[in-house]
Write an enzyme that holds these catalytic residues in place. Sequence first.
Site, PDB file in Angstrom:
ATOM      1  N   ASP A 163     -17.892 -18.774  90.805  1.00 53.78           N
ATOM      2  CA  ASP A 163     -19.532 -18.703  92.000  1.00 53.78           C
ATOM      3  C   ASP A 163     -19.606 -20.176  91.980  1.00 53.78           C
ATOM      4  O   ASP A 163     -20.044 -20.956  90.698  1.00 53.78           O
ATOM      5  CB  ASP A 163     -20.526 -17.918  91.886  1.00 53.78           C
ATOM      6  CG  ASP A 163     -21.723 -18.665  93.002  1.00 53.78           C
ATOM      7  OD1 ASP A 163     -21.157 -18.047  93.678  1.00 53.78           O
ATOM      8  OD2 ASP A 163     -22.648 -18.802  92.396  1.00 53.78           O
ATOM      9  N   GLU A 170     -15.500 -18.088  96.396  1.00 54.62           N
ATOM     10  CA  GLU A 170     -15.238 -17.846  97.741  1.00 54.62           C
ATOM     11  C   GLU A 170     -15.093 -18.305  99.223  1.00 54.62           C
ATOM     12  O   GLU A 170     -14.396 -19.994  98.596  1.00 54.62           O
ATOM     13  CB  GLU A 170     -16.875 -17.963  97.745  1.00 54.62           C
ATOM     14  CG  GLU A 170     -17.935 -16.673  98.019  1.00 54.62           C
ATOM     15  CD  GLU A 170     -19.390 -16.997  97.595  1.00 54.62           C
ATOM     16  OE1 GLU A 170     -19.904 -16.332  98.152  1.00 54.62           O
ATOM     17  OE2 GLU A 170     -19.696 -17.837  96.427  1.00 54.62           O
ATOM     18  N   CYS A 180     -25.603  -5.960  94.294  1.00 58.01           N
ATOM     19  CA  CYS A 180     -25.435  -5.294  92.853  1.00 58.01           C
ATOM     20  C   CYS A 180     -24.055  -5.080  92.398  1.00 58.01           C
ATOM     21  O   CYS A 180     -23.403  -4.337  92.887  1.00 58.01           O
ATOM     22  CB  CYS A 180     -26.525  -4.327  93.095  1.00 58.01           C
ATOM     23  SG  CYS A 180     -26.067  -3.529  91.004  1.00 58.01           S
ATOM     24  N   CYS A 186     -23.852  -1.171  90.827  1.00 62.15           N
ATOM     25  CA  CYS A 186     -23.926   0.065  91.253  1.00 62.15           C
ATOM     26  C   CYS A 186     -22.972  -0.339  93.194  1.00 62.15           C
ATOM     27  O   CYS A 186     -23.070   0.155  93.202  1.00 62.15           O
ATOM     28  CB  CYS A 186     -25.074   0.675  91.507  1.00 62.15           C
ATOM     29  SG  CYS A 186     -26.581  -0.245  92.941  1.00 62.15           S
ATOM     30  N   CYS A 219     -31.906  -5.212  91.004  1.00 62.25           N
ATOM     31  CA  CYS A 219     -31.336  -4.324  91.492  1.00 62.25           C
ATOM     32  C   CYS A 219     -32.757  -2.743  92.209  1.00 62.25           C
ATOM     33  O   CYS A 219     -33.099  -2.118  91.084  1.00 62.25           O
ATOM     34  CB  CYS A 219     -30.083  -3.388  91.406  1.00 62.25           C
ATOM     35  SG  CYS A 219     -29.588  -2.168  92.587  1.00 62.25           S
ATOM     36  N   CYS A 234     -29.912   0.886  90.533  1.00 66.00           N
ATOM     37  CA  CYS A 234     -29.800   1.147  89.982  1.00 66.00           C
ATOM     38  C   CYS A 234     -30.602   0.355  88.882  1.00 66.00           C
ATOM     39  O   CYS A 234     -30.770   0.412  87.176  1.00 66.00           O
ATOM     40  CB  CYS A 234     -28.723   0.869  88.816  1.00 66.00           C
ATOM     41  SG  CYS A 234     -27.740  -1.120  89.525  1.00 66.00           S
ATOM     42  N   ASP A 293     -26.145 -16.275  89.447  1.00 62.48           N
ATOM     43  CA  ASP A 293     -24.993 -16.381  90.325  1.00 62.48           C
ATOM     44  C   ASP A 293     -23.869 -16.109  89.766  1.00 62.48           C
ATOM     45  O   ASP A 293     -23.264 -15.793  89.583  1.00 62.48           O
ATOM     46  CB  ASP A 293     -25.374 -17.865  89.219  1.00 62.48           C
ATOM     47  CG  ASP A 293     -25.716 -18.494  90.544  1.00 62.48           C
ATOM     48  OD1 ASP A 293     -26.175 -18.884  91.748  1.00 62.48           O
ATOM     49  OD2 ASP A 293     -26.115 -20.157  89.892  1.00 62.48           O
TER      50      ASP A 293
HETATM   51 ZN    ZN Z   1     -27.528  -1.749  90.807  1.00 64.70          ZN
END
Ligand code: ZN
Length: 445
Positions: free
Chosen positions: A194, A299, A352, A355, A371, A374, A381
């Site tokens: 990143d 990216e 996330c 998950c 998150c 989860c 980053d």
């Molecule tokens: Zn999650």
Amino acid sequence: MQLTHKIALCPTPEQVDYFKRACGTARRVWNWALNEWNRQCAAGGRPNAMSLKKQFNAIKYTDPQWLDENGRPWLKDIHRDAHAQPFRNLAKAWERFFADLKEGKEAHKPRLKKKGRCRDSFYVANDKFTLNGKTIRLPKIGEVAMTEELRFAGKILGATVSRTADRWFVAIQVEVPDAQFYRRRTSHEVNGVDLGIKAAATISNGEVIEAPKPLKAALRRLKIRSRHLSRKLEAAKKAAGFERRARLPRGTRLPVSNNRRKSTATLARLHARIANIRADFTHKLTTRLCRENQALVIEDLNVKGMLENEKLARAISDVGFGMLRSQLEYKARRYGTHLITADRWYPSSRLCSICGWKNEALTLTDRKWVCAQCGAHHDRDLNAALNLKRLATETALPVASPTSNGGTASGTIPAVVGKVTPVRYDGQQDTSGQEEKRAHLCALS
Ligand SMILES: [Zn+2]
């Protein structure tokens, strides 16, 4: 395979004088050729580099604009490569323009070069110079000392002498054998990177790489020196009878004082130093990344779009994203590293990495988040880097919908990259679905 080695020169004052005149010649010939090209096009003709060069050769020793005040053709003092190459460069520039136009990319027509504004350089063909250790013998001026020897062995294709601030360089293009071009990797990891503003790069293995500190100090100095220069410019304006901060009419030439000239030179040196610090940093970083990874995911930063955001612009150009990107591309080829570019719509920061839930509320200033599905704690980053890494593995997250791909732990990502599986959708309507769908697919094609 072609490589270029750029070596600093230590010319004598007489040699510098020749370099400057040769660069000026190259610039003037380019401008002559471009003007002629445009004129012939407007008249319905179809000019090309060869015909223009022929036309130029016919007049270059006789036409008044190419004679000095004593009526001597001054082009005779400059080696002919310096005034032959601009024609070829111009033809290439037009080719690129039409190719970009065809591909729908942003295309730039070749433009006139302006003294002091353009890059000063001239070309020397491969049969016109010889290398001997740390010296290069150039036509007309003889031996010039170099700071180091040419590092590549192979067929020499040509050289370009150029200036940055007050230093001169020669860039030697060499056709090297494959064995020299390809490099061996030291390890074969798979990582997402990143690129950021806070930290220059965050790697999915948890490493955070900061931009170099000297850069910050130099940038402070830059502000001071720019201020010094602008003060001298304002003084010159005032002396010429203009208002403070007035926009000068086009073509106005203010007299250049000695202090202003010195100030311009110190500022240029500092700019060059900053560029060097940046280049050193990105070269080391990109080499390391390519050397240690069999696959890298970055990216597709829309650098230009981001530069339009003024606040971000400074931070971004400081890190040198554009340079980072192009270095990664050619080094990935040398190390045989698979470079994957995520589409710019891939929400690497919002997903996330554990998950796959998508955090729609994430803002640019959120450095950490939790998150909601989860409960995982994320560093912005690192989480983005992990999501990018997934694009190179079989566990790439499809569009974040709560049901799909839930529960894949990032720890179980298999580090296989021979095949890179594109992200698939099961065709279901998903509630969060939007442009990421399309983006996901093209990210891997
Ligand atoms: Zn999650």
